[in-house]
Scaffold this motif. Structure first.
Motif, PDB file in Angstrom:
ATOM      1  N   VAL A  20       0.842  -1.187   0.000  1.00  0.00           N
ATOM      2  CA  VAL A  20       0.000   0.000   0.000  1.00  0.00           C
ATOM      3  C   VAL A  20       0.882   1.244   0.000  1.00  0.00           C
ATOM      4  CG1 VAL A  20      -1.756   1.273   1.270  1.00  0.00           C
ATOM      5  CG2 VAL A  20      -1.810  -1.231   1.241  1.00  0.00           C
ATOM      6  N   ILE A  22       1.608   4.551   1.187  1.00  0.00           N
ATOM      7  CA  ILE A  22       1.179   5.313   2.348  1.00  0.00           C
ATOM      8  C   ILE A  22       1.443   6.794   2.113  1.00  0.00           C
ATOM      9  CG2 ILE A  22       1.434   5.614   4.829  1.00  0.00           C
ATOM     10  CD1 ILE A  22       0.304   2.915   3.932  1.00  0.00           C
ATOM     11  N   TYR A  28      -3.969  11.919   6.094  1.00  0.00           N
ATOM     12  CA  TYR A  28      -4.112  10.469   6.077  1.00  0.00           C
ATOM     13  C   TYR A  28      -3.609   9.813   7.367  1.00  0.00           C
ATOM     14  CZ  TYR A  28      -5.441  10.457   1.152  1.00  0.00           C
ATOM     15  OH  TYR A  28      -6.104  10.645  -0.039  1.00  0.00           O
ATOM     16  N   SER A 100     -10.966   2.652   5.905  1.00  0.00           N
ATOM     17  CA  SER A 100     -10.752   2.328   4.492  1.00  0.00           C
ATOM     18  C   SER A 100      -9.844   3.351   3.814  1.00  0.00           C
ATOM     19  CB  SER A 100     -12.099   2.264   3.774  1.00  0.00           C
ATOM     20  OG  SER A 100     -11.925   2.050   2.385  1.00  0.00           O
ATOM     21  N   ARG A 101     -10.073   4.623   4.093  1.00  0.00           N
ATOM     22  CA  ARG A 101      -9.297   5.689   3.454  1.00  0.00           C
ATOM     23  C   ARG A 101      -7.814   5.604   3.801  1.00  0.00           C
ATOM     24  NH1 ARG A 101      -9.318  11.018   1.646  1.00  0.00           N
ATOM     25  NH2 ARG A 101      -7.864  12.426   2.680  1.00  0.00           N
ATOM     26  N   ARG A 102      -7.520   5.312   5.082  1.00  0.00           N
ATOM     27  CA  ARG A 102      -6.126   5.273   5.536  1.00  0.00           C
ATOM     28  C   ARG A 102      -5.514   3.875   5.478  1.00  0.00           C
ATOM     29  NH1 ARG A 102      -6.809   8.657  11.213  1.00  0.00           N
ATOM     30  NH2 ARG A 102      -7.738  10.566  10.342  1.00  0.00           N
ATOM     31  N   SER A 103      -6.288   2.874   5.071  1.00  0.00           N
ATOM     32  CA  SER A 103      -5.824   1.470   5.050  1.00  0.00           C
ATOM     33  C   SER A 103      -5.412   1.028   6.449  1.00  0.00           C
ATOM     34  CB  SER A 103      -4.659   1.300   4.076  1.00  0.00           C
ATOM     35  OG  SER A 103      -5.031   1.640   2.768  1.00  0.00           O
ATOM     36  N   GLN A 105      -6.151  -1.083  10.184  1.00  0.00           N
ATOM     37  CA  GLN A 105      -6.524  -2.454  10.495  1.00  0.00           C
ATOM     38  C   GLN A 105      -7.641  -2.554  11.528  1.00  0.00           C
ATOM     39  OE1 GLN A 105      -3.056  -4.763  11.477  1.00  0.00           O
ATOM     40  NE2 GLN A 105      -2.007  -4.291   9.557  1.00  0.00           N
ATOM     41  N   LYS A 148       0.726   0.967  11.614  1.00  0.00           N
ATOM     42  CA  LYS A 148      -0.193   0.192  10.784  1.00  0.00           C
ATOM     43  C   LYS A 148      -1.619   0.729  10.850  1.00  0.00           C
ATOM     44  CE  LYS A 148      -0.903  -3.241  14.426  1.00  0.00           C
ATOM     45  NZ  LYS A 148      -0.734  -4.680  14.795  1.00  0.00           N
ATOM     46  N   ARG A 150      -2.034   4.044  11.228  1.00  0.00           N
ATOM     47  CA  ARG A 150      -1.845   5.434  10.753  1.00  0.00           C
ATOM     48  C   ARG A 150      -1.986   6.462  11.885  1.00  0.00           C
ATOM     49  NH1 ARG A 150      -0.187   2.041   7.930  1.00  0.00           N
ATOM     50  NH2 ARG A 150      -1.140   1.401   5.969  1.00  0.00           N
TER      51      ARG A 150
END
Length: 290
Positions: A20, A22, A28, A100-103, A105, A148, A150
């Motif tokens: 991904v 980042i 973000y 979802s936007r920042r990926s 967990q 992880k 963010r």
């Protein structure tokens, strides 16, 4: 041999494509990851100060409670000091859209922030017809947790800035003093990509307007920085914020309440409460003639 080569190429392609990308920006990450640097009133304290801060960031899908501790130690009173600070712990709760936007967990959890170490040097003393000038040199360590999700970068950064301040004192007036402060500097931090590490460089700036009446003061501050990297339309490494802070001094202890609004690329509103405590007994006496 050709089949082995094709298989290796395919695996490498899949590896890099699965990583991904980042975005190391305030747009973000959490509010304490790489905020707009704060600046003071272009003065260095005579005594050691400890500042305890509690923050609540809200709005835009991310609610964060955090605390912060700052310690400033004057090596030469009013001339040279060392300041350190850190977000000790934060609790965050975000929406599914932010996850979802920042990926990320998970939607909520705890994290701890980066250490900042700053040296401050007074270059010019304030006089009747000239301002004070303070040079700051600051290092941000890559010591924050929960990358992880963010909350904090996993990279280091630094900035250099100068504070320029001038006071105007009034007699027989409700407003005892008006102080104007400007800040200008260079801000840089590492940005990781799947293939290479690069450095995002930014110009930082700020203006502060302070009104004082006896032991009460009101600070209004506009500040921000602008980096050069732009990957997507809302990449967000050009945040701007505006804050109003009310200070109340009681027996040399300074209590304060602040509201900060993100103007651009800082999707958080902030309510801050804090206290600054002078510790005269812990002030170094390197040049004490006694």
């Amino acid at each position: 041999m050709k089949s082995l080569y094709l298989l290796s190429a395919f695996l490498c392609t899949q590896l890099f494509s699965s990583q991904v990308l980042i975005h190391h920006t305030t747009n973000y990450f959490g509010p304490n990851a790489n905020p707009v640097p704060e600046f003071t009133d272009a003065l260095i304290s005579q005594n050691t100060n400890v500042t305890l801060i509690g923050d609540y960031y809200f709005g835009h899908g991310d609610n964060t409670f955090s605390n912060n501790v700052k310690v400033e130690i004057p090596l030469i009173p009013e001339k040279v000091s060392v300041k350190v600070w850190k977000t000790l712990i934060e609790y965050y709760s975000v929406t599914d859209e932010i996850v979802s936007r920042r990926s990320m967990q998970k939607n909520n959890g705890f994290a701890t922030g980066d250490f900042y170490i700053q040296t401050r040097i007074r270059i010019l003393s304030e006089k009747k017809n000239s301002p004070s000038l303070v040079l700051n040199s600051t290092l941000k360590t890559a010591s924050g947790s929960d990358f992880k999700n963010r909350r904090f970068f996993n990279t280091a950064g630094y900035y250099f800035d100068v504070e320029l301040g001038k006071s105007f004192v009034f007699d027989d007036s409700f407003i005892d003093e008006i102080r104007l402060v400007s800040d200008f500097g260079f801000f840089s931090w590492d940005v990781q990509t799947p293939n290479i590490n690069v450095q995002d460089d930014a110009v930082m700036y700020g203006l502060k307007f302070i009104l004082k009446h006896k032991n009460i003061s009101l600070e209004n501050t506009f500040s921000g920085y602008g980096g050069w990297i732009k990957r997507v339309e809302d990449y967000g490494n050009k945040p701007m914020v505006f804050s109003s802070r009310l200070n109340f001094e009681l027996r040399k202890t300074l209590w304060f309440l602040q509201f900060q609004r993100g103007i651009k690329y800082f999707p958080f509103e902030q309510i801050r409460v804090g206290v600054q405590i002078p510790l005269e007994n812990l002030t170094p006496k390197f040049f004490d003639k006694k």
